[in-house]
Design an enzyme around this catalytic site. Structure first.
Site, PDB file in Angstrom:
ATOM      1  N   PRO A 163      -2.965  52.216  48.413  1.00 48.29           N
ATOM      2  CA  PRO A 163      -4.373  51.868  48.654  1.00 48.29           C
ATOM      3  C   PRO A 163      -5.134  52.887  49.490  1.00 48.29           C
ATOM      4  O   PRO A 163      -6.336  53.069  49.287  1.00 48.29           O
ATOM      5  CB  PRO A 163      -4.276  50.513  49.366  1.00 48.29           C
ATOM      6  N   TYR A 164      -4.462  53.528  50.428  1.00 46.76           N
ATOM      7  CA  TYR A 164      -5.144  54.558  51.218  1.00 46.76           C
ATOM      8  C   TYR A 164      -5.655  55.682  50.323  1.00 46.76           C
ATOM      9  O   TYR A 164      -6.833  56.041  50.356  1.00 46.76           O
ATOM     10  CB  TYR A 164      -4.193  55.110  52.278  1.00 46.76           C
TER      11      TYR A 164
END
Length: 423
Positions: A225-226
């Site tokens: 997700p980062y």
């Protein structure tokens, strides 16, 4: 000492959930989000914060001083540094101030340190050099107010949560904090005619390419997700730039280490984030006895020694790349650059360098892989060398760690003991 201190949006925002709010006393957020605070502790903390704010107001300049930031002046470039109280952002602010830029730092202190800002204020106390605004970029009204009251020439956008492991556990927080907040910044820039953006991105947008080294044209397939949130932010910036005359520079950097060579700034992460933080921080914590040893996650990768390979870039080199990008930014043009050394080092190599830099025989425990990690990532920095005349200078891993270790030894509690109000 003369400086400006403003506070906006003290309440909870999208990027500050109820579970992780803390009072930034003494430049260090230290409240454990898993520990319930009593009403008495909250009242004491609130009282300390109130006293601190009164002290800040006492030292605040007159309105005439504030006008330095609200008007443009010939020969003066005013840069908004979002996340400027953080590790990389504070080093960037220091470099900008040394180079005679006017700097406004905006930070909600959820990851940054007010102590870093106080160091900068002490180094550059002159009127019109530096101001700090406490605000959250998730609050569009607060951000719009900041832009309406200040004459920015450029934005360096660092503010972001930035731990791969944490992003797999709190994905929505990462999309809010990185992607949504970048949209808010872009909207404010468009509304107030700020035409230059230097965006802090990451090699995590590439994911795990099959071919090394990574060039700027390498396909971006982020796997956590980062990286996904950063890529979405990049896509927004690129799409928006096509409709405007903005000057855009996107810097995708690799694993950051080191500290200010003169020992004024360093890295001081929140204690409860040690499990998610950079390997250098974990090494130093182990060397100082804060934790019993170092945990290395993943020894079965398809690499020379089974551990991950990364490209470690010194923070001083990194901020130099940002300043060169700002100097070279041109209207209607977008520059995308990898910022790294071009050399991959394994985690085991890093640990050995850290042992030598600290002089401590750190105990190492090898564990299973961390979710979202990738085996091998290192850069090809040819493009940034050819176009911006930038190359990494601090390429001795052990020397960079020695500089950071010196700061750690003299700042055992980061920028101040927990709960202390800076004098």
């Amino acid at each position: 000492m003369v400086y400006t201190f403003q506070m906006l949006n003290i309440g909870r925002t999208r990027s500050q959930s109820r579970s992780n709010r803390s009072l930034p006393l003494g430049g260090m957020d230290y409240v454990d989000p898993k520990r319930k605070s009593s009403v008495g502790k909250i009242l004491v903390a609130a009282a300390l914060l109130a006293v601190f704010l009164l002290m800040m107001i006492k030292h605040s300049p007159t309105s005439s001083t504030s006008t330095h930031f609200s008007r443009r002046e010939p020969g003066v470039t005013h840069v908004l540094v979002t996340g400027g109280a953080g590790y990389i952002g504070s080093h960037a602010a220091l470099r900008l101030l040394k180079d005679s830029y006017r700097v406004t730092i905006v930070d909600n202190l959820s990851r940054g340190n007010l102590g870093a800002v106080r160091v900068l204020q002490g180094l550059f106390p002159e009127a019109g050099r530096l101001q700090f605004i406490y605000a959250d970029l998730g609050d569009a009204k607060a951000v719009n107010k900041i832009f309406s009251e200040n004459a920015f020439d450029a934005v360096m956008h660092f503010a972001a949560v930035a731990y791969v492991g944490e992003s797999t556990l709190q994905p929505l927080r990462y999309y809010h904090n990185i992607t949504s907040n970048t949209l808010v910044v872009l909207e404010a820039m468009a509304a107030h005619g700020v035409k230059t953006l230097i965006y802090s991105s990451t090699c995590a947008t590439y994911g795990e390419p099959k071919k090394m080294p990574i060039v700027e044209e390498t396909t971006q397939v982020p796997i956590n997700p980062y990286g996904k949130a950063k890529k979405m932010a990049e896509d927004m910036i690129l799409d928006f730039s096509k409709t405007t005359d903005m000057a855009v520079m996107i810097l995708r950097y690799f694993n950051v280490i080191g500290s200010d060579p003169e020992g004024r700034l360093g890295e001081a992460p929140r204690p409860e984030l040690r499990e998610h933080g950079r390997i250098s921080g974990a090494c130093f914590d182990a060397a100082r006895g804060i934790i019993p040893g170092l945990k290395v996650r993943g020894t079965d990768y398809n690499t020379t020694d089974g551990t991950c390979i990364r490209d470690y870039i010194d923070v001083t080199d990194l901020v130099d790349a940002h300043v060169k990008a700002l100097q070279k930014a041109e209207p209607h043009k977008v520059g995308i650059y990898n910022v790294g050394t071009g050399k991959g080092r394994s985690v085991k190599e890093f640990v050995e360098a850290c042992k030598k830099a600290t002089g401590v025989e750190i105990k190492v425990e090898y564990l299973a892989r961390r979710p979202g990690d990738y085996a091998e990532v290192y850069s090809d920095p040819t493009k940034i060398w050819l176009e911006l005349n930038w190359t990494a200078r601090y390429t001795d891993l052990q020397e960079s760690l020695k500089m950071a270790w010196r700061w750690q030894k003299t700042h055992r509690n980061g920028y101040g003991p927990p709960g202390a109000i800076p004098s």
